[in-house]
Every structure is written in structure tokens, then in C-alpha cells.
Design a protein around this motif. Structure first.
Motif, PDB file in Angstrom:
ATOM      1  N   TYR A 299     138.855   2.289  24.121  1.00 38.43           N
ATOM      2  CA  TYR A 299     138.220   2.368  22.802  1.00 38.43           C
ATOM      3  C   TYR A 299     138.716   3.586  22.023  1.00 38.43           C
ATOM      4  O   TYR A 299     138.910   3.519  20.803  1.00 38.43           O
ATOM      5  N   LEU A 300     138.942   4.708  22.685  1.00 42.03           N
ATOM      6  CA  LEU A 300     139.364   5.928  22.011  1.00 42.03           C
ATOM      7  C   LEU A 300     140.849   5.943  21.682  1.00 42.03           C
ATOM      8  O   LEU A 300     141.304   6.819  20.938  1.00 42.03           O
ATOM      9  N   HIS A 301     141.620   5.000  22.196  1.00 40.95           N
ATOM     10  CA  HIS A 301     143.057   4.979  21.927  1.00 40.95           C
ATOM     11  C   HIS A 301     143.303   4.694  20.441  1.00 40.95           C
ATOM     12  O   HIS A 301     142.617   3.867  19.830  1.00 40.95           O
ATOM     13  N   SER A 361     119.771  10.121   9.146  1.00 35.11           N
ATOM     14  CA  SER A 361     120.390  11.397   8.792  1.00 35.11           C
ATOM     15  C   SER A 361     121.115  12.011   9.984  1.00 35.11           C
ATOM     16  O   SER A 361     122.219  12.543   9.847  1.00 35.11           O
ATOM     17  N   LEU A 362     120.511  11.936  11.175  1.00 34.92           N
ATOM     18  CA  LEU A 362     121.150  12.478  12.371  1.00 34.92           C
ATOM     19  C   LEU A 362     122.444  11.737  12.680  1.00 34.92           C
ATOM     20  O   LEU A 362     123.474  12.361  12.983  1.00 34.92           O
ATOM     21  N   PHE A 363     122.438  10.416  12.612  1.00 33.19           N
ATOM     22  CA  PHE A 363     123.635   9.650  12.925  1.00 33.19           C
ATOM     23  C   PHE A 363     124.724   9.857  11.877  1.00 33.19           C
ATOM     24  O   PHE A 363     125.917   9.779  12.196  1.00 33.19           O
ATOM     25  N   SER A 364     124.345  10.117  10.643  1.00 31.67           N
ATOM     26  CA  SER A 364     125.356  10.338   9.603  1.00 31.67           C
ATOM     27  C   SER A 364     126.090  11.655   9.779  1.00 31.67           C
ATOM     28  O   SER A 364     127.182  11.832   9.243  1.00 31.67           O
ATOM     29  N   GLU A 365     125.517  12.602  10.529  1.00 29.68           N
ATOM     30  CA  GLU A 365     126.143  13.906  10.745  1.00 29.68           C
ATOM     31  C   GLU A 365     126.953  13.973  12.029  1.00 29.68           C
ATOM     32  O   GLU A 365     127.471  15.030  12.373  1.00 29.68           O
ATOM     33  N   LEU A 366     127.068  12.858  12.743  1.00 25.86           N
ATOM     34  CA  LEU A 366     127.843  12.860  13.982  1.00 25.86           C
ATOM     35  C   LEU A 366     129.333  12.991  13.692  1.00 25.86           C
ATOM     36  O   LEU A 366     129.827  12.459  12.694  1.00 25.86           O
ATOM     37  N   PRO A 367     130.078  13.692  14.539  1.00 29.11           N
ATOM     38  CA  PRO A 367     131.539  13.752  14.370  1.00 29.11           C
ATOM     39  C   PRO A 367     132.177  12.410  14.697  1.00 29.11           C
ATOM     40  O   PRO A 367     131.522  11.489  15.201  1.00 29.11           O
ATOM     41  N   ILE A 371     129.816  11.337  22.155  1.00 24.58           N
ATOM     42  CA  ILE A 371     128.951  10.441  22.914  1.00 24.58           C
ATOM     43  C   ILE A 371     127.516  10.715  22.499  1.00 24.58           C
ATOM     44  O   ILE A 371     127.060  11.858  22.543  1.00 24.58           O
ATOM     45  N   VAL A 372     126.822   9.666  22.078  1.00 21.50           N
ATOM     46  CA  VAL A 372     125.408   9.762  21.714  1.00 21.50           C
ATOM     47  C   VAL A 372     124.597   9.094  22.821  1.00 21.50           C
ATOM     48  O   VAL A 372     124.835   7.927  23.142  1.00 21.50           O
ATOM     49  N   LEU A 373     123.669   9.827  23.400  1.00 25.10           N
ATOM     50  CA  LEU A 373     122.862   9.314  24.501  1.00 25.10           C
ATOM     51  C   LEU A 373     121.423   9.147  24.044  1.00 25.10           C
ATOM     52  O   LEU A 373     120.744  10.124  23.696  1.00 25.10           O
ATOM     53  N   LEU A 374     120.960   7.901  24.011  1.00 32.82           N
ATOM     54  CA  LEU A 374     119.559   7.580  23.736  1.00 32.82           C
ATOM     55  C   LEU A 374     118.893   7.279  25.076  1.00 32.82           C
ATOM     56  O   LEU A 374     119.153   6.237  25.689  1.00 32.82           O
ATOM     57  N   GLU A 375     118.058   8.188  25.531  1.00 35.63           N
ATOM     58  CA  GLU A 375     117.467   8.061  26.859  1.00 35.63           C
ATOM     59  C   GLU A 375     116.160   7.278  26.809  1.00 35.63           C
ATOM     60  O   GLU A 375     115.346   7.450  25.889  1.00 35.63           O
ATOM     61  N   ASP A 376     115.977   6.423  27.813  1.00 31.51           N
ATOM     62  CA  ASP A 376     114.726   5.681  28.011  1.00 31.51           C
ATOM     63  C   ASP A 376     114.275   4.954  26.750  1.00 31.51           C
ATOM     64  O   ASP A 376     113.181   5.169  26.229  1.00 31.51           O
ATOM     65  N   VAL A 426     125.130  -1.429   7.601  1.00 34.34           N
ATOM     66  CA  VAL A 426     126.255  -1.243   6.673  1.00 34.34           C
ATOM     67  C   VAL A 426     126.656   0.214   6.590  1.00 34.34           C
ATOM     68  O   VAL A 426     127.848   0.537   6.514  1.00 34.34           O
ATOM     69  N   ALA A 427     125.672   1.124   6.628  1.00 32.43           N
ATOM     70  CA  ALA A 427     125.959   2.558   6.507  1.00 32.43           C
ATOM     71  C   ALA A 427     126.040   3.254   7.858  1.00 32.43           C
ATOM     72  O   ALA A 427     126.019   4.483   7.921  1.00 32.43           O
ATOM     73  N   ALA A 428     126.126   2.502   8.958  1.00 35.33           N
ATOM     74  CA  ALA A 428     126.179   3.114  10.290  1.00 35.33           C
ATOM     75  C   ALA A 428     127.495   3.852  10.486  1.00 35.33           C
ATOM     76  O   ALA A 428     128.552   3.422   9.995  1.00 35.33           O
ATOM     77  N   SER A 429     127.432   4.961  11.217  1.00 39.60           N
ATOM     78  CA  SER A 429     128.634   5.759  11.461  1.00 39.60           C
ATOM     79  C   SER A 429     129.568   5.043  12.418  1.00 39.60           C
ATOM     80  O   SER A 429     129.145   4.226  13.242  1.00 39.60           O
ATOM     81  N   GLU A 430     130.860   5.368  12.321  1.00 36.04           N
ATOM     82  CA  GLU A 430     131.881   4.764  13.172  1.00 36.04           C
ATOM     83  C   GLU A 430     132.589   5.842  13.976  1.00 36.04           C
ATOM     84  O   GLU A 430     132.599   7.019  13.610  1.00 36.04           O
ATOM     85  N   GLY A 431     133.203   5.399  15.080  1.00 37.07           N
ATOM     86  CA  GLY A 431     133.965   6.315  15.914  1.00 37.07           C
ATOM     87  C   GLY A 431     133.184   6.897  17.062  1.00 37.07           C
ATOM     88  O   GLY A 431     133.777   7.431  17.998  1.00 37.07           O
ATOM     89  N   ARG A 432     131.863   6.805  17.031  1.00 36.17           N
ATOM     90  CA  ARG A 432     131.062   7.390  18.110  1.00 36.17           C
ATOM     91  C   ARG A 432     130.850   6.380  19.230  1.00 36.17           C
ATOM     92  O   ARG A 432     130.999   5.173  19.055  1.00 36.17           O
ATOM     93  N   ILE A 433     130.498   6.902  20.390  1.00 33.40           N
ATOM     94  CA  ILE A 433     130.191   6.079  21.565  1.00 33.40           C
ATOM     95  C   ILE A 433     128.695   6.177  21.806  1.00 33.40           C
ATOM     96  O   ILE A 433     128.159   7.268  22.008  1.00 33.40           O
TER      97      ILE A 433
END
Length: 568
Positions: A299-301, A361-367, A371-376, A426-433
Motif C-alpha cells: 500500500y505504501l509503495h 478535525s483530528l483526521f484532517s490534521e493527520l500527515p 498509522i491511526v489506531l482506534l482501540e476497542d 468525501v472529505a476523508a483524509s488519504e494516505g493514512r493506514i
């Protein structure tokens, strides 16, 4: 010649008297006017006239001209300085809500001029306290800073020597922890210093008019200025500051956590930098681990990103790790983050203070790559199926109006539709895992698990024989760094290396035999890796003792589980 008459003489005297009175009245009026503009003028004028015979009114025009010239000069100088600053200097502004603030303050704390300045801020932290956290936690430094004692012995020493060594070591650790490293940074105002042969100015100003409300930090702005219209020297300084800040972390895994910063805003706060966890320490089938890592690498390639873009497919990837608690779901995520050098962002949806706007707002500031981890996610209040949501809505309609308004006023956290919109809207960030963990995958709505939101699912179960042997070997095998080889310091490095490899080979052969015996005494598919590891840690230097006590441990764990079931 005619003599003046008495009448003409008296008339002349009356005229002089009137002129004198008029002059006195005019002088009194002038003095009163001057007193209004210059307090104390009349008193000073009388004192100078009485004792020094100086008429202050004679010099007053010169004094007014001097005051006007001074005011004009001051205005001209300010205007000239403003013009010079605008057209003959370059300035870089650094704001509080960006990580470059920490870069610059960390760099400033290491500069010699900061130690010489007479106006500085002293503290144990150099960060703003708002967005990125930094402190001197001494992570990974105790071994180098405290244990460097020529009198320390190796692991083969007798018990009394080990205890004595620990006492000396612990005394040093406690002494070190009491005195946290002090950081000094320039205080408010302008500070001049030299950088690569160029004079620069560091300006620190407090921001008075701000809408940010928080007691954790002081809102401020930083400025860097240099003479000339070429700002390249400022960019070089900021680049050096960034390299110094990043070099401090080395190859550690940087972890951020979504936290509430101000009154209503959430932000990513840097919470720690930990040494990377080896993937081999995660108890999971090797095929599953390798498939997980290979999928992330694919995916990162860069060709994958181009492939997604050419076909109009959103460039996102999602994973679901599910299984009983303590089976290694979070450990696999942390190990993958360290292996690939990706920053890890942790977020818990259980908090009722976070809403859908904060989550977006948090997801829009991701690089771009992280890796984003949503626990439980199963315990975050979004486990209801959509059909259940509809029936629940019908029940709410039947309730009285006051009760409904009271519940609607409360913050209910993030809904399922809000989470889905953040993941692949539609406005979701891209490139993150995105990696989600859950203990009960069957409770999740199928809409959350469809391809595009969850592209790979990894099931974690209870430990089997292979997992037990692997875990036992990971605990008791001798790894690089376990032996400091103090007993062979006087020998050559080559002899020390040969001796260490020989010991490792002998221990490895013995550990393999003990691991098989340990796994044979525990039933398969009944205990998690975390439970087994907890037992082994009680005997981390005594593998034989861990094996002898494992059967009693199995009985105790079963008894505790049975007791918990009776209280449910």
C-alpha cells in the motif's frame, strides 16, 4: 514754553496705570494657560524670577521648539526603523500551534547565547504544552548514564554481589530522578545572537488578543529576523533546528494521542517516544504477520498510489484486528509502526467529550503517511446495527418531550454514521493506514466492515503450542544488549565477541528444549499470550522454576475465571 497742567499730569499717570494693569492681567492669563498645559509652570516661573532673576517666559519659545524637534525626531526614528525593518530585513514568524515551535525552542535551549542571556525562561519542558509534548523522561538512558560502573559484575556473579550492585545502581537512579534537567530559553523581548557569521534577532512576544482558552500554556509568537532581503539564513536555521529535534528521537517510534486541548477543541498531543518493538515478539502466526506487513508495504509503495489515482479510487487502507483481550492486537500495530518507521496516532472513541466535528478535525490534521489506531471500537457506543438504531429512534419519539430534549442536549460521542463519514467520506483524509481493534467483531455493523473501510481482517486467538514455545524462547533467549560483557572488558573486543556468541549458542540449545517442555504442560486454546507472558515474567531469570510452577498457575487461572463467571 507752556508748563503742563495738573490735569494733563494726572491723565498721563492714569494711562500708565491702566497699561500696567493690562500687562499684569495679560501675564496672569498667559500663566494660567501655560499652567493648564505645563503643570507647575507658575510656581517654577516665580522661583526662577525670585532667586535667579530669570524670566522663564523669555525662554519658553525655545523650549517649545526643542520639545517639538524631539517629538519629531522620535517619530522620524520610529518611522525609519519601521521602514528599515520592512524593506531591509527578513523575518520568519513561528506560531504556537505548529510543531516547528518545538523545533526552534529545542534548538534555542542548546545554544551558547541562551546560557549567557540575563533574561530567560527556566523550566523542565521546552514545548508549548498545547499541541506537542516534550519532557526529559530519560527513556533508555539509565543503562548508559547510571550503570557505567567499573566495579559492576556480570550476570554470573553471586547473589550478594548482584544485590550490592543494585543498591549502588538504584541510589544513582533515585538521585538522577530527583533532579530533572533544566531547560533555559530566551524570555520575552528581543535577543541578538550570531549564526554562521550572521547577526540574527530572536523575538519572543506574548499574544494578548487570543481566543484560545487554556491554563496549560501562554499564547505567544516567535520571530527570527536578519539583515538583508535574503531569508535563506533563517530557513537554514529552522532546518537545523528540525534536524536536531528529529535526531534526538533516533529510530524510536513516536506516539501521538488525541486529547482535548482547549474548551471545545481536540488535538494530537505527543505523549511518548518508545524504542521499536521487534515483530518477532508478537505472538501470532508467522504467515498472518508477514501477510499484514506485506500488505502495508504494498500500500505504501509509490506505484500503488499512482494506481489508485489513475482509477479514481480513494487512497486509503483499513485493517481490523479482533480477538480476546491480551492476544497481541495493539502489540502488532506498535511493532508494524516501528518496523516501517511510521508515526502512531492513538485515539479512543469511548470519550463522551469527543464529537463528530472533533473527530473530523483530528483526521484532517493527520500527515500523509501514518498509522491511526482506534482501540476497542466495540465499546465506543457504535456497535448497534442500523435496524436497532431505527427501533431505538421510534422508542425515543414515544417518550415525553422534556426527557427527549434533556438527552439530546447531552453529548453522545461519535455515532456510527459519523465514524463512517470520517473513514471514507468525501472529505476523508488519504494516505493514512487505519487499524481498528475489537474484542467482539460480531457486534460491529456490517457497514463498518465492508471492503474499502476494512480491507484486511486478522483474527487473534488463544495461544497454541507453537505460540507458547515462541513466547518462552523470546523471554529467556539471550539477546544483544542483555550482556554488557563487563567481565571481559580487559580482553580484546574479538575475544569478547567470541565468548558472547558461544554463550548464546549454548543457551539457545537449552532454551529450545525447555520451551518444548513448557508448552507441553499448558493446554492449547485456553490462555492468551498476555496471561502466559505474565506468568513467565514472574520467573524472568529462572526458566526451570517457571516450568515447575506452570501447572499450579493453570489451576489458579481456571479457578479465578470460574469465580468471575459465578458473580456475573
Amino acid at each position: 514754553m507752556a508748563m503742563p497742567t495738573m490735569a494733563s499730569y494726572l491723565g498721563h499717570n492714569n494711562s500708565n496705570s491702566r497699561n500696567a494693569n493690562a500687562n499684569a492681567t495679560g501675564t496672569t492669563i498667559d500663566t494660567a494657560v501655560l499652567d493648564a498645559f505645563i503643570p507647575g509652570y507658575s510656581i517654577l516661573s516665580r522661583l526662577l524670577d525670585s532667586y535667579l532673576q530669570i524670566d522663564l517666559s523669555y525662554y519658553l519659545p525655545f523650549l517649545v521648539m526643542a520639545a517639538a524637534a524631539t517629538a519629531s525626531l522620535r517619530y522620524s526614528i520610529k518611522k525609519l526603523i519601521r521602514l528599515l525593518g520592512e524593506y531591509f530585513t527578513s523575518t520568519a514568524e513561528i506560531r504556537l500551534d505548529d510543531e516547528i515551535y518545538n523545533y526552534l525552542m529545542f534548538w534555542m535551549a542548546q545554544q551558547p547565547f541562551t546560557k549567557r542571556t540575563t533574561h530567560f525562561v527556566a523550566g523542565t519542558k521546552i514545548s508549548s504544552g498545547m499541541r506537542y509534548w516534550d519532557s526529559d523522561n530519560g527513556e533508555g538512558s539509565d543503562d548508559e548514564d547510571v550503570c557505567d560502573d567499573d566495579n559492576d559484575t556480570d550476570n554470573d556473579s553471586n547473589g550478594s554481589d548482584i544485590l550490592a550492585n543494585f543498591d549502588r545502581y538504584w541510589a544513582k537512579v533515585i538521585s538522577k530522578d530527583k533532579y530533572r534537567t533544566l531547560r533555559f530559553t530566551p524570555a520575552e523581548g528581543t535577543h541578538y545572537f550570531w549564526y554562521k557569521g550572521r547577526p540574527l534577532a530572536f523575538i519572543r512576544e506574548r499574544e494578548e488578543n487570543t481566543n484560545i482558552v487554556s491554563s496549560r500554556f501562554v499564547p505567544e509568537r516567535l520571530y527570527l529576523s536578519c539583515l538583508g532581503r535574503d531569508p535563506s539564513i533563517l530557513k537554514e536555521l529552522l532546518a537545523d533546528a528540525q534536524r536536531a529535534y528529529v535526531a534526538r528521537d533516533g529510530n524510536r517510534t513516536i506516539i501521538y494521542r488525541g486529547q482535548k486541548g482547549g474548551v471545545d477543541d481536540f488535538d494530537w498531543v505527543r505523549c511518548m517516544a518508545r524504542p521499536p518493538r521487534p515483530l518477532s515478539t508478537v505472538v501470532l502466526d508467522e504467515a498472518q504477520k508477514q501477510a499484514f506487513i506485506d500488505d502495508i508495504k504494498e500500500y505504501l509503495h509509490p506505484r500503488t498510489r499512482r494506481w489508485y489515482s489513475n482509477r479514481g479510487i480513494p487512497y486509503r487502507r483499513g485493517y481490523l484486528l479482533h480477538g480476546p483481550p491480551g492476544t497481541g492486537k495493539t502489540s502488532l500495530c506498535f511493532a508494524a509502526s516501528g518496523l516501517l518507521g511510521l508515526t502512531l496516532y492513538l485515539l479512543s472513541l469511548n470519550s463522551k467529550s469527543i464529537d463528530e466535528d472533533s473527530l473530523m478535525s483530528l483526521f484532517s490534521e493527520l500527515p500523509r503517511r501514518c498509522i491511526v489506531l482506534l482501540e476497542d471500537v466495540d465499546s465506543a457506543g457504535i456497535t448497534q446495527k442500523r435496524g436497532e438504531d431505527d427501533s431505538a429512534s421510534a422508542v425515543l419519539v414515544e417518550k415525553d418531550k422534556s426527557s427527549t430534549e434533556e438527552k439530546e442536549s447531552e453529548n453522545k460521542g461519535v455515532s456510527l454514521s459519523g465514524l463512517l463519514n470520517v473513514i471514507d467520506g468525501v472529505a476523508a483524509s488519504e494516505g493514512r493506514i487505519l487499524i481498528m481493534t475489537t474484542n467482539h467483531a460480531e457486534k460491529l455493523d456490517p457497514a463498518l466492515l465492508r471492503p474499502g473501510r476494512v480491507d484486511m481482517t486478522i483474527a487473534f486467538g488463544y495461544a497454541d503450542r507453537d505460540a507458547m514455545r515462541e513466547l518462552f524462547s523470546a523471554i529467556y533467549s539471550m539477546l544483544e544488549g542483555d550482556v554488557r560483557a563487563k567481565s571481559v572488558r580487559k580482553a580484546s573486543e574479538q575475544e569478547a565477541t567470541v565468548l558472547q556468541r558461544k554463550r548464546q549458542r549454548l543457551l539457545r540449545e537449552k532454551i529450545v528444549e525447555l520451551a518444548s517442555e513448557f508448552a507441553s504442560r499448558i493446554p492449547e486454546g485456553e490462555f492468551t499470550a498476555a496471561e502466559i507472558q505474565g506468568h513467565l515474567l514472574n520467573y524472568k531469570n529462572e526458566p526451570e522454576a517457571a516450568i515447575n510452577a506452570v501447572e499450579e498457575w493453570v489451576r489458579c487461572v481456571r479457578a479465578k475465571r470460574k469465580e468471575k463467571e459465578q458473580f456475573k
